[in-house]
Write an enzyme that holds these catalytic residues in place. Structure first.
Site, mmCIF file in Angstrom:
data_model
loop_
_atom_site.group_PDB
_atom_site.id
_atom_site.type_symbol
_atom_site.label_atom_id
_atom_site.label_comp_id
_atom_site.label_asym_id
_atom_site.label_seq_id
_atom_site.Cartn_x
_atom_site.Cartn_y
_atom_site.Cartn_z
ATOM 1 N N ASP A 1 52.601 119.625 18.592
ATOM 2 C CA ASP A 1 53.531 119.988 17.074
ATOM 3 C C ASP A 1 55.377 118.453 17.625
ATOM 4 O O ASP A 1 55.243 118.076 18.608
ATOM 5 C CB ASP A 1 54.458 121.218 17.630
ATOM 6 C CG ASP A 1 55.934 121.995 17.313
ATOM 7 O OD1 ASP A 1 55.435 121.567 16.054
ATOM 8 O OD2 ASP A 1 56.160 123.026 18.423
ATOM 9 N N GLY B 1 56.465 121.523 10.955
ATOM 10 C CA GLY B 1 56.946 122.305 9.757
ATOM 11 C C GLY B 1 57.731 121.776 9.247
ATOM 12 O O GLY B 1 58.601 122.152 8.104
ATOM 13 N N ASP B 2 58.407 120.702 10.055
ATOM 14 C CA ASP B 2 59.802 120.587 9.098
ATOM 15 C C ASP B 2 59.219 119.218 7.863
ATOM 16 O O ASP B 2 58.301 119.353 7.598
ATOM 17 C CB ASP B 2 60.178 119.719 10.334
ATOM 18 C CG ASP B 2 61.964 119.519 10.213
ATOM 19 O OD1 ASP B 2 62.318 119.533 9.437
ATOM 20 O OD2 ASP B 2 62.934 118.878 11.380
ATOM 21 N N LYS C 1 63.887 127.504 0.671
ATOM 22 C CA LYS C 1 64.542 126.331 1.482
ATOM 23 C C LYS C 1 65.516 126.544 1.758
ATOM 24 O O LYS C 1 66.398 125.624 1.563
ATOM 25 C CB LYS C 1 63.192 125.120 0.974
ATOM 26 C CG LYS C 1 62.106 124.655 1.423
ATOM 27 C CD LYS C 1 62.378 123.475 0.648
ATOM 28 C CE LYS C 1 60.584 123.186 1.384
ATOM 29 N NZ LYS C 1 60.079 124.633 -0.048
ATOM 30 N N THR D 1 59.469 120.123 16.918
ATOM 31 C CA THR D 1 60.332 120.698 17.355
ATOM 32 C C THR D 1 60.449 121.041 19.081
ATOM 33 O O THR D 1 59.203 122.039 18.748
ATOM 34 C CB THR D 1 60.727 121.609 16.354
ATOM 35 O OG1 THR D 1 60.927 121.283 15.052
ATOM 36 C CG2 THR D 1 61.964 122.499 16.974
#
Length: 1093
Positions: free
Chosen positions: A414, A713-714, A584, A416
């Protein structure tokens, strides 16, 4: 006759190609009529016949000649149906058939009830027409019926354990016998027991905070709002006197979404309120402030927490699987040897009984101590990992797979909180013509101080400061605002557009609850903390506080800001539009109480905001610049609304929120109606700092031959920037950014473009990944695996786990997943080895992982040192234990051959027990302390790790070498005892057994690469135990059975003749091996020995 033969039309190759191109062109032109028509038409206009590289990846046109509904079957069909008939059945088809039958039976026996929406009446359970599950959640893996079968299956799916069970049961047959034969309760402690709709709270604000760390892994508090109708009731008991009900959608997996309505029928007119996710309290969450009362809507297995729970697989190490295969080979050798003995015996008498007795006599070929030693070794490795002072805080939660740390090829991580610290720091404010960084924040502070001091000195109290009023703006021509005015508007927008709540700890410190500040309260900075669902939000509000505009109070309907001069600005909150992954962006509509002006503020990702704000020529470029610096960007905008505009919007918005069908689409359409031509205020940049020593850790892993995939997920720009700044992708390395694709044709062309690239990193978005996996799964994985690094952005938790499984299926290599949040749990559990990091998102990933660490940099030592040692030690330990069983079985075979193939045991009773325990156990088990490379050397030269992934320490080659060694030594020991002691034949058992013990002790010394003082102690302790036992175990040293009357002559074993002959046999069995080892080290030294020398 020829005229009577039917002629079938056959298309020529040219005709087939033309037809295929025609279908392809028709498909693209049809696709081009949609929203992405321009992109599809571009593909259509290309002259495909002139580009040989753009042939289908499957090297045929059949994919385009099928309907689009059949496209997804093509790649898998080529893989699945390669084998046919008996070959397919033998190579795994039988397992597929059995699994399919079992799944069918399970589905028949456990048909799931169809989930439906429901209406729940307050205080009137008799009105419920349907029965719903009891609110009992069973999260245990087994029940009373499946426990015994399940445990037996998990144990006996390994051939080794099944074999030992059969051998043990056989000893209950006299003719075959050859040897010895709570619940507890506790209060809930404010944990919510089921899924509920939030009706009432003791907090004056009508809201409360909950913690969801056990549901989604996030530690930030979530604000929940009570239904306003029930919150306004005078007393708690009035909940049962009103005629009201809740309509809830059918149970589903999404923990971040909910649609429902609350209706009260006994009022005039009836009250209708829409319910959303902010009105829910999911099971397994914890109330953090006040008390709450709700109505239960989902129970038991229909709760969100249970529906999102999956049974984790039982992880088995690759070394265990390899040993399982070797065990099967040993069993075949055991059966073959027993059949040969019975054949040479002539099948006389009850030959089948003799066959089984030979199987039992040679059963030591598969030693029962193999599993015991390996499991004890795994426990020792785990203890060593947790005691390593260089990686403090490391916890081993699974003791069955420490060797996997030394066999990893793919590491999926991952971003973050794993590669980054999840600590957001405000770094940049860009206004279009001027940019402010960390070293110029004092200028912004000065502008804010001057702006508000000028505003209040004029006495108007107008929060717009030096800007013209709205009426003058509408009538006068647009003029360029001053920098001070633009900074003022930008900072105010950032201070208002968020979901952050300031919380003040109770000074009494008795109740432990928080209390909200009133207007006349002293807002002390030391007593204030901010709570929000996103650390980005908190970072922005903390920044506005640092420049002089402080958020001091917030409830459901209002917000208060404190200026640098101490004045309080009050704003009424009219509407809030929370952030979603689809939109978003988030927005808020507020009314300034001093001027009655209504303003719509919005902030969000640049991809979402670029089409909403007014035309500008700098936003896209500056967003790219900030992303390249590793900053997370947010675009902030505003729009002024008249009272009439807002009332019209509110009516349409309320109507859309009450819709039962397509509520989300209708609400989004109403909001989008006001998201037009918004005024761009600023662009913010927030930095998520890298974890300590991430760069050297990733470089070490890359040098070790481990391919690293970052799944996040960024957004794409930020993910690419972090990949560069962390050195996941070197700055000199090319990056191929996979263009967005929406159908098979686009995916086909983009994959062909990617195929022409060499040695470049891949960056791909989650939606494009889904399209590629749908049509070209095998081809995409094959191309991606050739990349030195892969970055997948905008990935959902399900996609992360799916990628892990794809790598396992298509490559057969070992995978490792690293994460720190609840969204990483599925990926961690799917990987062969899961590593969780205790971070700000809670301990959910850490608790679900096989290994828990505190920092990402610890992975280097965990793999390079402990992974190497665990694998090397287990490989040596397993093969040596098998050697210990093979050598004694060889001696048994020679002994039976000499005695006319009689099925009589060579060694009796305690001798066999002692051989596997006190005589050899301590030296053999001391191999768990051995190491071929010092930790410093393993960290300095991570390239040594590449050899581990090849599995050369335990293979059929090394296994056959140990088999040959065992046969040689067993034959020397038995024949040597028979030849040298022909005149004292009655002492052959004592002589051969003594030589056997000495040989085993010397072989341990031969295997050891680095001596430890405990190894020396174990050698002499075992030898001492054997010598001491000779005094009271003399009855076991007779030939065959004790009834033969041959006992150990203590005086004889003290003679020089006995000692030199035993020594001679031992030397002959071991000395050649020592010589071979010396020559091998000289002529073909291992790679690590070159470094140490």
């Amino acid at each position: 006759m020829a005229d009577q033969i039917p002629l079938y039309p056959v298309r020529s190759a040219a005709v087939a190609a033309v037809a295929a191109n025609r279908k392809r062109a028709a498909y693209y032109s049809a696709a081009g009529s949609g929203p992405g028509g321009e992109r599809h038409n571009r593909y259509q206009l290309e002259d495909e016949s002139s580009h040989l590289d753009e042939m289908p990846l499957m090297m045929s046109e059949e994919g385009f000649e099928n309907d689009e509904s059949d496209y997804h079957t093509l790649p898998r069909a080529r893989i699945t149906y390669r084998r046919r008939g008996i070959e397919w059945f033998v190579c795994g088809g039988w397992k597929f058939l059995c699994t399919s039958c079992c799944d069918w039976l399970i589905n028949v026996c456990r048909r799931k009830k169809e989930l439906k929406a429901r209406t729940v009446w307050l205080g009137c359970p008799e009105k419920c027409e349907e029965k719903y599950p009891r609110n009992s959640i069973k999260n245990q893996k087994y029940n009373i019926f499946t426990f015994i079968p399940g445990v037996l299956y998990e144990q006996f799916k390994f051939f080794l354990n099944l074999y030992f069970l059969v051998v043990s049961c056989s000893q209950f047959v006299p003719a075959l016998k050859i040897g010895y034969l709570y619940t507890y309760w506790a209060p809930l402690n404010q944990r919510i027991p089921s899924d509920m709709v939030f009706l009432r709270t003791s907090e004056k604000t009508g809201s409360c905070f909950i913690r969801t760390d056990q549901l989604d892994g996030e530690t930030d508090w979530k604000l929940k709002v009570a239904v306003s109708c029930t919150q306004r009731l005078p007393a708690l008991g009035d909940l049962f006197s009103i005629n009201a009900y809740v309509y809830a959608q059918k149970p589903q997996l999404d923990i971040h979404g909910f649609e429902g309505t609350f209706t009260r029928e006994d009022s005039d007119p009836p009250i209708h309120e829409s319910l959303s996710i902010e009105n829910t309290l999911w099971a397994s969450t914890v109330v953090a402030s006040g008390t709450v009362i709700g109505v239960v809507i989902y129970t038991g297995k229909e709760t969100r927490s249970v529906m999102n729970t999956s049974n984790p697989k039982n992880k088995v190490g690759l070394l265990d699987l390899e040993l399982n295969q070797l065990t099967k080979a040993l069993f075949l050798a055991l059966v073959a040897l027993s059949v040969v003995m019975v054949t040479l015996q002539g099948f006389v008498g009850p030959w089948y009984r003799n066959l089984f007795r030979f199987l039992l006599l040679f059963s030591y070929i598969i030693p029962i101590s193999l599993r015991v030693n390996l499991d004890m070794g795994k426990a020792a490795y785990g203890w060593m990992i947790m005691r390593d002072e260089h990686i403090p805080g490391t916890v081993v939660r699974t003791s069955t797979i420490p060797e996997e740390l030394g066999r990893l090829v793919y590491l999926l991580t991952d971003k973050t909180g794993t590669l980054t610290q999840n600590e957001m720091i405000f770094k940049r404010l860009h206004l279009g013509t001027v940019s402010y960084g960390t070293d110029t924040m004092d200028e912004i502070q000065n502008h804010i101080i001057n702006s508000y001091s000028q505003m209040f000195s004029q006495g108007g109290g107008n929060s717009t400061g030096s800007t013209p009023s709205r009426k003058s703006q509408s009538s006068a021509p647009k003029v360029r605002k001053s920098v001070s005015s633009r900074i003022h508007e930008a900072v105010k927008a950032i201070a208002l557009c968020h979901n952050v709540t300031p919380v003040y700890e109770s000074r009494a410190g008795v109740t432990g609850e928080t209390e909200y500040a009133e207007v006349d309260q002293d807002f002390s900075d030391e007593n204030r903390t901010y709570q929000a669902s996103s650390p980005d939000e908190v970072a922005l509000v903390q920044w506005t506080e640092s420049v002089g505009l402080t958020l001091v109070n917030r409830d459901l309907t209002s917000m208060q800001l404190k200026t640098p001069g101490g004045q309080i600005l009050t704003y009424s909150i009219l509407q809030i539009f929370p952030f979603t992954s689809e939109s978003k962006r988030m927005g808020i509509i507020v009314r300034d109480e001093s001027t009655a002006e209504i303003t719509f503020y919005m902030k969000g990702a640049d991809v979402a905001m670029s089409s909403i704000v007014q035309y500008n020529d700098w936003l896209e470029e500056e967003c790219g610049n900030m992303a390249r610096e590793g900053l997370r960007t947010l675009v902030v905008a505003k729009k002024s609304l008249t009272e009439e505009q807002y009332q019209d919007f509110e009516n349409r918005y309320s109507q859309a929120k009450l819709s039962i069908h397509d509520r989300t689409l209708k609400v989004a359409a109403v909001i989008e109606s006001v998201e037009r031509e918004m005024e761009l205020l600023c662009l913010t940049g927030v930095e998520d700092q890298l974890q300590a020593d991430v760069r050297p850790a990733l470089e070490m892993l890359r040098n070790a031959g481990i391919k690293i995939w970052m799944l996040t997920g960024d957004k794409l720009e930020t993910a690419t920037c972090i990949a560069k700044s962390s050195h996941l992708v070197s700055r000199t390395q090319d990056i191929h950014i996979f263009r967005p694709v929406t159908n098979r044709g686009e995916a086909h062309l983009e994959l062909n473009a990617f195929r022409r690239k060499h040695d470049c990193a891949l960056v791909i978005a989650g939606d494009s990944l889904e399209v590629c996996l749908k049509y070209y799964e095998h081809e995409f994985v094959e191309l991606a695996c050739q990349c030195p690094a892969v970055v997948c952005c905008r990935c959902s938790p399900t996609q992360k786990a799916h990628i892990v499984k794809l790598l396992q299926q298509h490559t057969g290599k070992r995978t490792c997943a690293v994460g720190d949040g609840g969204n990483d749990v599925s990926m961690i559990q799917a990987a062969d080895c899961g590593i969780g990091i205790e971070g700000k998102e809670g301990k959910q990933a850490s608790l679900a992982a096989d290994f828990s660490i505190t920092q990402f940099k610890h992975i280097g030592r965990l793999l390079m040192v402990h992974g190497r040692n665990s694998y090397k030690r287990s490989a040596a330990l397993g093969q040596f234990v098998m050697h210990r069983g093979l050598i004694i079985s060889t001696m048994q075979a020679v002994f039976s051959s000499v005695f006319y193939f009689a099925s009589v045991p060579l060694y009796q009773g305690f001798l066999m027990v002692g051989y596997a325990t006190i005589y050899t156990m301590f030296p053999v088990f001391s191999l768990v302390l051995d190491q071929d490379v010092k930790p410093e050397m393993a960290l300095l030269y991570p390239e040594l790790y590449k050899d581990l992934t090849k599995g050369r320490s335990l293979s059929f080659k090394t296994f056959l070498i140990w088999v040959l060694i065992s046969i040689y030594q067993g034959g020397i020991l038995m024949y040597g005892a028979l030849v040298l002691f022909e005149s004292e034949f009655v002492h052959v058992v004592a002589i051969s057994f003594t030589a056997l013990i000495l040989t085993e002790l010397l072989m341990v010394a031969l295997t050891i690469r680095t001596w430890h003082w405990l190894m020396v102690v174990a050698e002499f302790l075992s030898l001492g135990c054997y010598v001491a036992s000779l005094a009271f175990l003399n009855e076991y040293f007779g030939i065959g059975r004790v009834s033969f009357g041959a006992f150990l002559d203590v005086a004889f074993i003290t003679t020089v003749t006995f000692l030199w002959k035993v020594s001679a046999i031992t030397v002959v069995s071991c000395l050649p091996l020592y010589i071979l080892k010396y020559l091998k080290r000289k002529l073909s030294p291992p790679s690590y020995s070159k470094l140490t020398s």
